[in-house]
Design an enzyme around this catalytic site. Structure first.
Site, PDB file in Angstrom:
ATOM      1  N   HIS A  86       0.797  -1.321   0.045  1.00 18.42           N
ATOM      2  CA  HIS A  86      -0.024   0.042   0.207  1.00 18.42           C
ATOM      3  C   HIS A  86       0.850   1.262  -0.009  1.00 18.42           C
ATOM      4  CE1 HIS A  86       1.034   0.792   4.208  1.00 18.42           C
ATOM      5  NE2 HIS A  86       0.926  -0.196   4.361  1.00 18.42           N
ATOM      6  N   HIS A 105      12.033  -0.797 -12.298  1.00 21.27           N
ATOM      7  CA  HIS A 105      11.966  -2.268 -12.842  1.00 21.27           C
ATOM      8  C   HIS A 105      11.983  -2.831 -11.323  1.00 21.27           C
ATOM      9  CE1 HIS A 105      13.257  -6.194 -14.846  1.00 21.27           C
ATOM     10  NE2 HIS A 105      12.323  -6.128 -14.303  1.00 21.27           N
TER      11      HIS A 105
END
Length: 207
Positions: free
Chosen positions: A133, A142
């Site tokens: 979250h 990446h």
């Protein structure tokens, strides 16, 4: 279904194309890569040099940059300019309804994106990666397979988080930093630094 042109025809492109096909909302019309020396058509798609990209730009077609290297992906995006991008989310990925996935990014199989996270443009969230979250990821980053980015982390531009690495809550990874495979990050990282180990420590450049 919207038409998409893929830029790049290497190993990462293979995975991107399969994810795109399984998503089922786009049709690949062509692939651009400078390994091709001229325009050719086969199997209902065209192959052409990337250097010819201007002739394929139009308002209807979307683009996707299927290049694994963060720097190269960002440079291609700068060259393409104001085109529109596809966003690829594999059907097995779990993406919160409150997460934001910016155009040109890919969420690969079994990845999880938790509430109120932001995935920046041209970013790869690789197979089985977990984004918890309130994570904010800048462009052209990446997160590698099975890496875990815990809550409230901020990840800068072009950061690479290695396979199975763990980033502890609330940290900031500076632009262009690299986190080695299996590392456990317990503090903020400096821009451009490379961090490895458990706990992760910055590699010093050799004189």
């Amino acid at each position: 279904m919207r038409n998409v042109i893929i830029v790049g025809d290497g190993g990462h492109s293979k995975v991107v194309r399969e994810c795109l096909e399984q998503q089922g909302v786009y049709t690949i019309t062509g692939i651009l890569d400078n390994k091709y020396t001229s325009y050719e058509e086969k199997g209902g798609q065209f192959h052409a040099p990337f250097s010819d990209f201007e002739q394929f730009k139009n308002e209807e077609t979307l683009w996707f940059i299927a290049i694994g290297d963060n720097k190269a992906r960002a440079e291609v995006a700068a060259k393409l300019g104001d085109v529109s991008y596809a966003t690829i989310i594999h059907p097995t990925a779990i993406v919160s309804k409150t997460a934001m996935i910016e155009p040109g990014s890919i969420i690969m199989p079994l990845a999880v994106i938790q509430p109120d996270s932001v995935i920046g443009s041209h970013t790869i969230i690789n197979t089985g990666a977990i984004i918890e979250h309130d994570v904010i990821i800048s462009e052209a980053a990446h997160v590698s397979p099975r890496a875990t980015v815990t809550g409230g982390v901020k990840i800068g531009a072009r950061v690479h988080v290695g396979a199975s690495a763990v980033v502890n809550p609330g940290l900031h990874l500076g632009d262009y930093s690299i986190i080695g495979a299996g590392a456990v990050v317990v503090g903020d990282t400096e821009p451009g630094g490379t961090y490895v180990g458990v706990p992760a420590r910055k590699l010093e450049k050799q004189p």
